[in-house]
Design an enzyme around this catalytic site. Structure first.
Site, short mmCIF file in Angstrom:
data_model
loop_
_atom_site.label_atom_id
_atom_site.label_comp_id
_atom_site.label_asym_id
_atom_site.label_seq_id
_atom_site.Cartn_x
_atom_site.Cartn_y
_atom_site.Cartn_z
N CYS A 265 5.97 -6.41 -0.04
CA CYS A 265 5.71 -7.25 1.13
C CYS A 265 5.54 -8.72 0.71
CB CYS A 265 4.49 -6.72 1.90
SG CYS A 265 4.40 -7.34 3.60
N HIS A 355 6.47 -1.29 3.33
CA HIS A 355 5.31 -0.67 2.67
C HIS A 355 5.61 0.78 2.28
CE1 HIS A 355 1.99 -3.66 3.58
NE2 HIS A 355 3.06 -4.19 4.13
N GLU A 357 3.85 2.72 0.55
CA GLU A 357 2.64 3.55 0.62
C GLU A 357 2.40 4.06 2.03
OE1 GLU A 357 1.15 -0.04 2.48
OE2 GLU A 357 2.57 0.36 0.87
#
Length: 386
Positions: A265, A355, A357
């Site tokens: 990001c 992202h 995750e």
């Protein structure tokens, strides 16, 4: 304009810098707050969104009609506090019902002093922001209510996100270490530059046997090299990447030493600027959990989680030569063509705009952390052979 009312809440007003207003009822703390209004399209994950440091100085509009169903728990926080500047929802849940819940969303907003508004047409707000782009905004309730023209002037007096240097406001005040595997065997040691890191990112690294030494945003190259790390991770965070000259210099120092590097990001944008690319402000950004991204190497399309208002500008269909060798665009958003990943071909560095995750969101891209670990393993083997 129809107003959806919630009993027991005071009148509240959302004002945008172009003069558009939305009347509703207070939600969370009462008072006034200012920030950039952005809309979040996920139907889940409000707790992760609220505690994500990347939303610092932004007013988040939830497009899902009902928010707060699962209350608030300790496990899903992405940081130690709520970071959003303000919160906009259509219908607050009357009852929090989840076996992990420790309280209500409303109470948590009050505890953190977050001013919100409910009972507004969030679909209309979202359509307006899609047409006009992200706008400065203010939420006013209680004693803060005044003549609308006065409130619009207050909003317009606030700074926008372009030129905002915010990483230093959300970073950890001191270095700390997240042990590998919760205390298990350590495979690698990584320095994480904290520009607003989410806890889930650290967990994804530690569960792969990585000891993570988290450095504040003001750390310099000497702090990094003193750790004798196997890799460098550059985190997500808020603000304009054009203000990250210090972080970009640290990244360049790591690239010069060929230390494997992974940026996510904001970290992706920092890598882009360190390589010599420009960054720019998107009209209304990517904020949600359902954006299709194509991996240009494999042709695979992943559904991904996003939170960014800026992007890297680089040639899409050619390899670019930089001071650190050749660089290619590895991933692209299929909705609008925005660059979503970079890969260096002559130094061990890669980055993703979205992202992997995915807290909250799909886990299609979780393998990206494995790729970073594999890059460190390959670099270690190369150094051993040398």
């Amino acid at each position: 304009m129809a107003v959806i009312t919630t009993p027991g809440r005071s009148p509240s007003l959302l004002v945008l810098e172009d003069g558009r207003e939305f009347r509703g009822r207070s939600y969370g703390a009462t008072g006034q707050t200012f920030g950039e209004a952005v809309f979040f399209t996920g139907m889940t994950g409000y707790q992760e969104t609220l505690t994500d440091p990347s939303y610092h100085r932004q007013i988040v509009v939830q497009t899902a009609p009902q928010i707060g169903n699962t209350g608030w728990n300790d496990e899903d926080d992405e940081s130690s506090r709520i970071w959003v500047a303000g919160y906009v929802v259509r219908e607050p849940a009357r009852l929090a019902s989840n076996w992990r819940s420790r309280g209500s969303l409303d109470d948590e907003l009050v505890r953190h002093g977050v001013v919100g508004i409910s009972g507004v047409d969030t679909r209309a707000i979202t359509r307006h922001l899609r047409d006009r782009g992200a706008l400065r905004a203010g939420i006013f309730s209680g004693a803060a209510l005044a003549d609308v023209d006065v409130l619009v002037d207050r909003v317009r007096a606030r700074p926008g996100m372009v030129g905002a240097d915010l990483a230093g406001e959300v970073t950890a005040p001191h270095p700390y270490t997240a042990p590998a595997g919760g205390g298990g065997d350590r495979r690698f040691r990584v320095a994480a530059l904290d520009l607003g890191v989410k806890r889930t990112m650290l967990r994804e690294l530690t569960r792969r046997g990585v000891e993570v030494c988290v450095l504040p945003a003001h750390a310099d190259a000497e702090d990094l090299f003193a750790l004798e790390v196997d890799g460098v991770f550059v985190s997500n965070g808020p603000g304009d990447p054009a203000t990250t000259g210090h972080a970009a210099r640290l990244v360049r120092a790591a690239l010069e030493r060929r230390i494997p590097l992974f940026g996510i990001c904001f970290g992706h944008q920092v890598l882009g600027r360190a390589l010599g690319f420009d960054t720019y402000k998107l009209d209304f950004g990517h904020h949600g959990v359902n954006l299709p991204v194509k991996d240009r190497r494999t042709g695979r399309v992943e559904i991904t989680s996003h939170n960014h208002g800026f992007a890297v500008r680089a040639p899409l269909d050619e390899v670019t030569r930089t001071p650190f060798g050749r660089v290619e665009v590895s991933h692209v958003c299929l909705n609008d063509g925005v660059i979503e990943g970079l890969r260096c071909l002559d130094v061990p560095a890669l980055s993703l705009q979205y992202h992997p995750e995915a807290a909250a969101g799909p886990h299609d891209a979780a393998h990206s952390f494995d790729e970073f670990v594999a890059t460190m393993a390959a670099s270690t083997s190369e150094a051993t052979r040398a």
